[in-house]
Motif scaffolding. Structure first.
Motif, PDB file in Angstrom:
ATOM      1  N   ASP A   1      -3.776  -7.268  -2.381  1.00  0.00           N
ATOM      2  CA  ASP A   1      -4.028  -7.442  -0.822  1.00  0.00           C
ATOM      3  C   ASP A   1      -2.778  -6.843  -0.324  1.00  0.00           C
ATOM      4  O   ASP A   1      -1.647  -7.025  -0.452  1.00  0.00           O
ATOM      5  CB  ASP A   1      -4.320  -8.997  -0.483  1.00  0.00           C
ATOM      6  CG  ASP A   1      -5.552  -9.298  -0.745  1.00  0.00           C
ATOM      7  OD1 ASP A   1      -6.466  -8.431  -1.241  1.00  0.00           O
ATOM      8  OD2 ASP A   1      -5.746 -10.463  -0.481  1.00  0.00           O
TER       9      ASP A   1
ATOM     10  N   ALA B   1     -14.250  -2.706   4.947  1.00  0.00           N
ATOM     11  CA  ALA B   1     -13.495  -3.842   4.867  1.00  0.00           C
ATOM     12  C   ALA B   1     -12.623  -3.390   3.805  1.00  0.00           C
ATOM     13  O   ALA B   1     -11.335  -4.219   3.822  1.00  0.00           O
ATOM     14  CB  ALA B   1     -14.512  -5.078   4.632  1.00  0.00           C
ATOM     15  N   GLU B   2     -12.800  -2.985   2.581  1.00  0.00           N
ATOM     16  CA  GLU B   2     -11.961  -2.880   1.649  1.00  0.00           C
ATOM     17  C   GLU B   2     -10.718  -1.877   1.920  1.00  0.00           C
ATOM     18  O   GLU B   2      -9.693  -2.266   1.558  1.00  0.00           O
ATOM     19  CB  GLU B   2     -12.565  -2.351   0.182  1.00  0.00           C
ATOM     20  CG  GLU B   2     -12.178  -1.955  -1.007  1.00  0.00           C
ATOM     21  CD  GLU B   2     -11.684  -3.507  -1.708  1.00  0.00           C
ATOM     22  OE1 GLU B   2     -11.312  -3.290  -2.854  1.00  0.00           O
ATOM     23  OE2 GLU B   2     -11.871  -4.507  -1.014  1.00  0.00           O
TER      24      GLU B   2
ATOM     25  N   ARG C   1      -8.604  -4.104   3.764  1.00  0.00           N
ATOM     26  CA  ARG C   1      -7.824  -5.249   3.027  1.00  0.00           C
ATOM     27  C   ARG C   1      -6.563  -4.439   2.126  1.00  0.00           C
ATOM     28  O   ARG C   1      -5.631  -5.555   1.787  1.00  0.00           O
ATOM     29  CB  ARG C   1      -8.683  -5.564   1.630  1.00  0.00           C
ATOM     30  CG  ARG C   1      -8.316  -6.632   0.616  1.00  0.00           C
ATOM     31  CD  ARG C   1      -9.241  -6.945  -0.505  1.00  0.00           C
ATOM     32  NE  ARG C   1      -9.317  -5.825  -1.316  1.00  0.00           N
ATOM     33  CZ  ARG C   1      -8.476  -5.480  -2.062  1.00  0.00           C
ATOM     34  NH1 ARG C   1      -7.255  -6.112  -2.501  1.00  0.00           N
ATOM     35  NH2 ARG C   1      -8.659  -4.499  -3.119  1.00  0.00           N
TER      36      ARG C   1
ATOM     37  N   ASN D   1     -12.557  -4.114  11.685  1.00  0.00           N
ATOM     38  CA  ASN D   1     -11.645  -4.338  10.315  1.00  0.00           C
ATOM     39  C   ASN D   1     -10.288  -4.154  10.956  1.00  0.00           C
ATOM     40  O   ASN D   1      -9.358  -4.153   9.983  1.00  0.00           O
ATOM     41  CB  ASN D   1     -12.177  -3.375   9.307  1.00  0.00           C
ATOM     42  CG  ASN D   1     -13.315  -3.649   8.618  1.00  0.00           C
ATOM     43  OD1 ASN D   1     -13.540  -4.818   7.927  1.00  0.00           O
ATOM     44  ND2 ASN D   1     -14.481  -3.062   9.056  1.00  0.00           N
TER      45      ASN D   1
ATOM     46  N   LYS E   1      -3.321  -0.311  11.353  1.00  0.00           N
ATOM     47  CA  LYS E   1      -3.731  -1.864  11.071  1.00  0.00           C
ATOM     48  C   LYS E   1      -3.249  -2.691  12.075  1.00  0.00           C
ATOM     49  O   LYS E   1      -1.973  -2.828  11.935  1.00  0.00           O
ATOM     50  CB  LYS E   1      -3.726  -1.971   9.698  1.00  0.00           C
ATOM     51  CG  LYS E   1      -3.966  -3.393   9.183  1.00  0.00           C
ATOM     52  CD  LYS E   1      -5.726  -3.667   9.068  1.00  0.00           C
ATOM     53  CE  LYS E   1      -5.939  -5.190   8.611  1.00  0.00           C
ATOM     54  NZ  LYS E   1      -5.468  -5.224   7.194  1.00  0.00           N
TER      55      LYS E   1
ATOM     56  N   SER F   1      -6.339  -8.692  10.906  1.00  0.00           N
ATOM     57  CA  SER F   1      -7.227  -8.980   9.877  1.00  0.00           C
ATOM     58  C   SER F   1      -8.734  -8.506  10.450  1.00  0.00           C
ATOM     59  O   SER F   1      -8.906  -8.351  11.887  1.00  0.00           O
ATOM     60  CB  SER F   1      -7.412 -10.454   9.406  1.00  0.00           C
ATOM     61  OG  SER F   1      -6.043 -10.772   9.049  1.00  0.00           O
TER      62      SER F   1
END
Length: 219
Positions: free
Chosen positions: A106, A131-132, A135, A187, A213, A216
């Motif tokens: 992660d 989503a991956e 992550r 995401n 990003k 979460s």
């Protein structure tokens, strides 16, 4: 592995040598692409150096990213592509893996490159794939994607296409910028920059999207 993914993998095993030969100099021929990668690299370096090219093909982008100060590694579904990448661009780590199940812990990465690798995602695979990607990117990290504009419906290559003439066929799904934005936002990615090229002939416009990003996913 489902039949569509197996077909995609097998076709790209066959295409690996073609990619190695015919994509030499592609960045120089499309100046918007190095510009996008330069912006991604400059921003990602603030977060760290470890990045991944997810869907790296024959590995052509890894030397470019390394030249911008990053420490890239490659991931591709096709063992044939990874074999050629190791031969053509040695000195980098490559792994065979599905976009929906990346071989990382992660949040180890300062950034991810998805260069025309999201155009193979069937509707049922998209939520898991985005989503991956979220992550494996650390908070504050970046993702840059190149894609083809479309409506997200199934396309096949056809006998008149370049790969169709080689006797190959596989599913493609050109996504709209709106769907890309929505899936990134769900995401935890915020938009930084988006652009596209004009359409040329039968080819759709190429899209480029850089996101950051911020939280979460599905928070």
């Amino acid at each position: 592995m489902d039949a569509s993914t197996e077909e995609l993998r097998d076709a790209h095993d066959v295409l690996a040598e073609w990619y190695a030969k015919n994509l030499v100099g592609a960045l120089e021929r499309m100046p918007v692409e190095p510009a996008m990668l330069d912006l991604f690299a400059e921003l990602a370096l603030v977060v760290g150096t470890e990045v991944a090219d997810v869907g790296c093909g024959a590995g052509r982008l890894l030397p470019y990213l390394a030249g911008r100060g990053l420490s890239p590694r490659g991931v591709d579904l096709s063992p044939g592509m990874v074999e050629v990448a190791r031969r053509e661009h040695p000195g980098f780590a490559y792994e065979v893996a599905d976009l929906r199940e990346l071989p990382f812990e992660d949040a180890p990465l300062a950034g991810v490159v998805c260069w025309f690798s999201l155009i193979y995602l069937a509707p049922g695979a998209r939520a898991r794939a985005f989503a991956e990607l979220a992550r494996v990117v650390r908070p504050g990290g970046y993702l840059v994607a190149a894609f083809k504009h479309g409506d997200g419906t199934l396309r096949r290559n056809g006998p008149g296409s370049r790969v169709g003439s080689l006797g190959l066929d596989f599913d493609r799904y050109w996504l709209s910028a709106a769907e890309m934005e929505d899936r990134f936002a769900a995401n935890g990615f915020a938009p930084v920059f988006q652009g596209s090229t004009p359409p040329e002939g039968a080819e759709p416009p190429y899209g480029y999207m850089l996101v950051r990003k911020t939280r979460s996913g599905n928070a």
